[in-house]
Design an enzyme around this catalytic site. Structure first.
Site, short mmCIF file in Angstrom:
data_model
loop_
_atom_site.label_atom_id
_atom_site.label_comp_id
_atom_site.label_asym_id
_atom_site.label_seq_id
_atom_site.Cartn_x
_atom_site.Cartn_y
_atom_site.Cartn_z
N TYR A 186 -4.83 5.85 2.15
CA TYR A 186 -4.08 4.94 1.29
C TYR A 186 -4.93 3.72 0.91
O TYR A 186 -5.36 2.98 1.80
CB TYR A 186 -2.82 4.52 2.02
CG TYR A 186 -1.95 3.46 1.36
CD1 TYR A 186 -1.59 3.56 0.02
CD2 TYR A 186 -1.46 2.39 2.11
CE1 TYR A 186 -0.78 2.60 -0.56
CE2 TYR A 186 -0.65 1.43 1.54
CZ TYR A 186 -0.31 1.53 0.20
OH TYR A 186 0.50 0.59 -0.37
N ILE A 227 5.52 6.98 7.83
CA ILE A 227 6.55 6.54 6.89
C ILE A 227 7.02 7.66 5.95
O ILE A 227 8.03 7.51 5.28
CB ILE A 227 6.10 5.33 6.06
CG1 ILE A 227 4.96 5.69 5.11
CG2 ILE A 227 5.68 4.18 6.97
CD1 ILE A 227 4.61 4.56 4.14
N ASP A 237 0.91 6.07 11.28
CA ASP A 237 1.79 5.69 10.17
C ASP A 237 2.60 6.92 9.80
O ASP A 237 2.07 7.90 9.26
CB ASP A 237 0.93 5.22 8.99
CG ASP A 237 1.73 4.80 7.78
OD1 ASP A 237 2.87 5.28 7.63
OD2 ASP A 237 1.21 4.02 6.97
N LYS A 248 10.16 5.16 1.95
CA LYS A 248 9.89 6.49 1.42
C LYS A 248 10.99 7.49 1.79
O LYS A 248 11.50 8.20 0.93
CB LYS A 248 8.54 7.00 1.94
CG LYS A 248 7.40 5.99 1.83
CD LYS A 248 7.16 5.50 0.41
CE LYS A 248 6.01 4.53 0.35
NZ LYS A 248 5.75 4.02 -1.02
#
Length: 486
Positions: free
Chosen positions: A153, A240, A238, A276
């Site tokens: 990201y 998410i 992470d 998300k």
């Protein structure tokens, strides 16, 4: 080091002006082009279509229906106003107990009930961005480093580095094994960092992956966790996108793996969010879940800099506690994501464009290597500028994700309605067909001498529509970094 004269006369701090914001990137430059000329089906049908926004707008109707049917969940309705005072007054940094309980239960449900989460370890922050920075602040000193598999990201470079002063060391995954993360890659990156006298504090994984839209397997997670345990490194996951999985293989959380693997729980931390999985980025709900008491205590103190509003906590606690609704939402949302993903993949395939086979996320990893003039980063940027300016699609080039191979692009597919998807596919169809008519799908755009300056603060006037204003979805300030010249 800046000259003393510059430091003396600057009105901003060194951190504010050090460039660590990471906005000198085509990822953000594509946003600027979109913000200046956003597509609208009737008011601006020739505008840029936003395919760089990882946002889920496919299931808003389900949430809206729930809100209508549960007016007491909001303090802004006659039915719920009785709770107004309780929610409006000061709340401590732990957050509303009912919210922490609801989010912990929701996280367990998303992970198919294979793990449970302790509400007392839930630490809130302003979105995943705030949660990520807070966690890194707790774990590392300026100059320390984290290993991160790439592509990753782009905003990690801003979120994790700018104010903390930590370093990110990418270790490259590539198409030879469909961008799978391997232990050998991590071991090599770690050895090189140690040889360079860099203090490695941990590893950061995004699972499911952004931008790849794939899961890390249980076997891979086990091997990586064992490695970090052996080297006494933090493991930051992470997660998410954990409820955006729309086909097999199922998502496996690091929380599940650590139950079956020898490790030090004090070194394992999870970043989570409702942005998300529930499609609620505007609520700014970020979560740190750490198995380390010291991290929980420190992060909770820091959460005062970015608390989730009590009104949001109150509403979401009620929504997430409605088990019937949540079960329906997760099932239907997954079905809709899968359907949209299939439509875009099939539409691209019809034009000879392949994508990495994904099963999660709000995006796909598109392979345009066959359209490059040559397999170089410069050729990728040249193609990207044509896609932005001529095709008018904001897709994000792989180089902004630190992808080692030129020619891959991230395409977001869940932030638009069906009509806009078809318009985007039609534009791609016309773009490819123009090349085919010339006998070479590259020639029709190679002839254009387009250049881009990432240091300029002025955007090409041809990308700006005087009718348009800054999109409310933009993650960056209204200060363009792009200048495209023909």
């Amino acid at each position: 080091m800046e000259p003393a004269s510059v430091r003396k006369h600057s009105l901003l701090s060194m951190i504010a002006r050090n460039g660590g914001h990471g906005e000198h990137s085509p990822y953000f430059d594509g946003w600027k082009a979109y913000d200046r000329n956003p597509f609208h089906p009737t008011q601006n049908p020739d505008g840029v279509i936003q395919m760089g926004l990882a946002e889920n707008q496919l299931s808003f109707d389900l949430i809206e229906e729930w809100i209508k049917n549960n007016p007491t969940a909001s303090i802004c309705t006659p039915d719920g106003v009785g709770k107004f005072k309780d929610v409006a007054i000061f709340q401590d940094y732990h957050g509303l107990p009912e919210f922490r309980q609801a989010i912990a239960k929701f996280m367990g449900r998303v992970r198919r009930g294979k793990v449970t989460f302790d509400p007392d370890r839930i630490v809130m922050s302003g979105g995943a961005t705030g949660a990520s920075e807070t966690l890194i602040f707790c774990l590392a000193d300026p100059g320390d480093a984290f290993l991160v598999p790439s592509p990753y990201y782009p905003a990690f470079d801003r979120d994790l580095r700018w104010r903390t002063g930590v370093r990110l060391i990418p270790f490259a995954c590539d198409s030879t094994n469909n961008f799978q993360v391997t232990l050998a890659q991590m071991e090599s990156a770690y050895a090189k960092a140690i040889e360079a006298n860099i203090n490695v504090k941990g590893v950061i994984l995004t699972n499911p992956s952004n931008p790849l839209g794939i899961n890390l397997s249980k076997e891979t997670l086990t091997s990586l966790l064992s490695f970090t345990f052996e080297k006494n490194l933090h493991m930051v996951c992470d997660e998410i996108y954990s409820a955006t999985v729309f086909k097999s293989p199922a998502f496996t959380s690091i929380a599940e793996v650590m139950q079956e693997t020898e490790c030090n729980p004090d070194l394992v931390h999870i970043i989570y969010s409702l942005s998300k999985d529930m499609g609620l980025p505007g609520f700014r709900v970020g979560i740190i879940y750490s198995y380390n008491d010291q991290v929980v205590n420190c992060a909770r103190k820091m959460s005062s800099f970015g608390l989730v509003s009590s009104q949001s906590q109150h509403l979401l606690a009620s929504m997430l506690s409605d088990e019937v609704f949540i079960e329906k939402f997760l099932e239907e949302n997954s079905r809709r994501l899968g359907k949209r993903h299939s439509r875009v993949v099939e539409g691209l395939k019809q034009e000879g464009i392949n994508c990495l086979e994904g099963n999660a996320g709000l995006f796909l990893w598109m392979d345009l290597r066959h359209l490059l003039k040559e397999p170089t980063p410069d050729a990728e940027m040249e193609l990207w500028r044509v896609i932005i300016k001529d095709v008018k699609l904001n897709v994000s080039p792989g180089s902004s994700f630190h992808c080692p191979e030129p020619g891959f692009f991230r395409v977001c597919f869940a932030n638009m309605d069906d009509h806009t998807v078809e318009v985007a596919l039609q534009r791609i169809r016309e773009f490819v067909s123009r090349g085919n008519k010339n006998g070479d799908d590259k020639k029709h755009w190679r002839k254009r001498d387009l250049r881009l300056s990432f240091t300029s603060r002025k955007c090409d006037e041809s990308l700006i529509s005087p009718r348009q204003i800054m999109s409310p979805h933009s993650p960056v300030p209204q200060s363009p970094l792009v200048r495209a010249r023909t």
